[in-house]
Design a protein around this motif. Sequence first.
Motif, PDB file in Angstrom:
ATOM      1  N   SER A  72       0.866  -1.183   0.000  1.00 54.25           N
ATOM      2  CA  SER A  72       0.000   0.000   0.000  1.00 54.25           C
ATOM      3  C   SER A  72       0.904   1.235   0.000  1.00 54.25           C
ATOM      4  O   SER A  72       1.862   1.296   0.787  1.00 54.25           O
ATOM      5  CB  SER A  72      -0.875  -0.025   1.254  1.00 54.25           C
ATOM      6  N   THR A  73       0.610   2.197  -0.862  1.00 56.83           N
ATOM      7  CA  THR A  73       1.455   3.403  -0.902  1.00 56.83           C
ATOM      8  C   THR A  73       1.368   4.150   0.438  1.00 56.83           C
ATOM      9  O   THR A  73       2.342   4.771   0.850  1.00 56.83           O
ATOM     10  CB  THR A  73       1.047   4.348  -2.061  1.00 56.83           C
TER      11      THR A  73
ATOM     12  N   LYS B 298     -18.473   6.639  -8.030  1.00 56.16           N
ATOM     13  CA  LYS B 298     -17.199   6.965  -7.380  1.00 56.16           C
ATOM     14  C   LYS B 298     -16.022   6.649  -8.294  1.00 56.16           C
ATOM     15  O   LYS B 298     -15.870   5.532  -8.760  1.00 56.16           O
ATOM     16  CB  LYS B 298     -17.092   6.170  -6.073  1.00 56.16           C
TER      17      LYS B 298
ATOM     18  N   ARG C 291     -11.066   3.617   3.539  1.00 50.53           N
ATOM     19  CA  ARG C 291     -11.539   4.072   4.848  1.00 50.53           C
ATOM     20  C   ARG C 291     -12.184   2.919   5.590  1.00 50.53           C
ATOM     21  O   ARG C 291     -12.637   1.953   5.000  1.00 50.53           O
ATOM     22  CB  ARG C 291     -12.586   5.177   4.676  1.00 50.53           C
TER      23      ARG C 291
ATOM     24  N   GLN D 236      -1.189  -2.121  -6.179  1.00 52.03           N
ATOM     25  CA  GLN D 236      -1.120  -2.330  -4.731  1.00 52.03           C
ATOM     26  C   GLN D 236      -1.725  -3.702  -4.423  1.00 52.03           C
ATOM     27  O   GLN D 236      -2.816  -4.015  -4.912  1.00 52.03           O
ATOM     28  CB  GLN D 236      -1.933  -1.279  -3.987  1.00 52.03           C
TER      29      GLN D 236
ATOM     30  N   ASN E 232     -14.831  11.962   1.473  1.00 52.70           N
ATOM     31  CA  ASN E 232     -13.619  11.724   0.694  1.00 52.70           C
ATOM     32  C   ASN E 232     -13.843  11.107  -0.680  1.00 52.70           C
ATOM     33  O   ASN E 232     -12.912  10.579  -1.255  1.00 52.70           O
ATOM     34  CB  ASN E 232     -12.699  10.778   1.478  1.00 52.70           C
TER      35      ASN E 232
ATOM     36  N   ARG F 170      -5.605   0.035   0.888  1.00 51.43           N
ATOM     37  CA  ARG F 170      -6.544   0.212   2.000  1.00 51.43           C
ATOM     38  C   ARG F 170      -7.474   1.382   1.758  1.00 51.43           C
ATOM     39  O   ARG F 170      -7.070   2.425   1.258  1.00 51.43           O
ATOM     40  CB  ARG F 170      -5.767   0.465   3.304  1.00 51.43           C
TER      41      ARG F 170
HETATM   42  C1  BTN Z   1     -11.722   5.201   0.392  1.00 54.71           C
HETATM   43  O1  BTN Z   1     -12.505   5.762  -0.373  1.00 54.71           O
HETATM   44  O2  BTN Z   1     -12.111   4.315   1.157  1.00 54.71           O
HETATM   45  C2  BTN Z   1     -10.275   5.621   0.403  1.00 54.71           C
HETATM   46  C3  BTN Z   1      -9.465   4.907  -0.624  1.00 54.71           C
HETATM   47  C4  BTN Z   1      -8.023   5.342  -0.680  1.00 54.71           C
HETATM   48  C5  BTN Z   1      -7.193   4.497  -1.619  1.00 54.71           C
HETATM   49  C6  BTN Z   1      -5.800   5.036  -1.793  1.00 54.71           C
HETATM   50  S1  BTN Z   1      -4.920   4.253  -3.108  1.00 54.71           S
HETATM   51  C7  BTN Z   1      -3.447   5.019  -2.604  1.00 54.71           C
HETATM   52  C8  BTN Z   1      -3.422   4.972  -1.093  1.00 54.71           C
HETATM   53  N1  BTN Z   1      -2.889   3.697  -0.621  1.00 54.71           N
HETATM   54  C9  BTN Z   1      -3.802   2.974   0.018  1.00 54.71           C
HETATM   55  O3  BTN Z   1      -3.613   1.846   0.515  1.00 54.71           O
HETATM   56  N2  BTN Z   1      -4.965   3.636   0.066  1.00 54.71           N
HETATM   57  C10 BTN Z   1      -4.880   4.927  -0.587  1.00 54.71           C
END
Ligand code: BTN
Length: 261
Positions: free
Chosen positions: A28-29, A122, A58, A52, A114, A56
Amino acid sequence: MIRIEKIMSLLETEYVGREIHYFQKLSSTNTVAKEQAEKGAKEGTTIVAEVQTQGRGRLSRPWVSPKGGVWLSIILRPKVKAEDALKITLTTAVAVAKTLRSLYGWKAEIKWPNDVLIRKKKVCGILTEASLNGKTVNFLVVGIGLNANFALKSLSENLQKTATTLKEVLKKNVDIEKLICTLLKEFEDCYKLFKEGKFVKLLSEWCQMAGFLGKKVEITSFMERWVGKAVDIDENGALIVELENGERKKVLSGDVTIQGA
Ligand code: BTN
């Protein structure tokens, strides 16, 4: 493939993305950005990945991150209080929506807190994570996941109902490096306003792009559920919902479903 040399030659920012760590594949970044921030990486350092394996979202949800997406995280070191992390999420949503509007002319909309939507679906999610020092922020990592150059069928059947991708809407691939550069520049411009204490200006842009304000919404937060009208966002970025009994509820975290959408 994302070409970092092309990004570097197009990039117009002062410090965001000036240092980029690129990975073909990582967990994950956000996770890698947090590790780099712990080691002292400077503000604006950006982690970009093609894929990835443990993206991850929210509320501890997985974030599906196939090749063709923009999966990146930016390290920030603002001198702010812990509760200001929500403002960064809103600031980032403004930057993403402005990027999509300026590059493709779409009326991209924001859904609290978000999500960025195109045609009510989305296309982007934002995950802000904080490392705290007591009540102040040590560093923040803002992760942006933008569904760009992949077909909708790369996502699960369930996600296909609520999500979209740029490729799906445009029927062709976008210039990914140009997209990343525009996004980083819009982000830096918005973040500078935030650091100058001009969050109110960002909030007003946010409200103009928030298609759900004034609509009937359902909010789920932890084990609770409310139905009411989304009426406003307060000065800290919290959502104000007017319940059916007239009571006004301030929501700091949770999921919003727009009724009848
Ligand atoms: C959401 O809407 O639940 C938030 C999603 C966020 C995804 C981004 S992808 C780059 C960064 N690395 C992750 O593991 N998650 C965020």
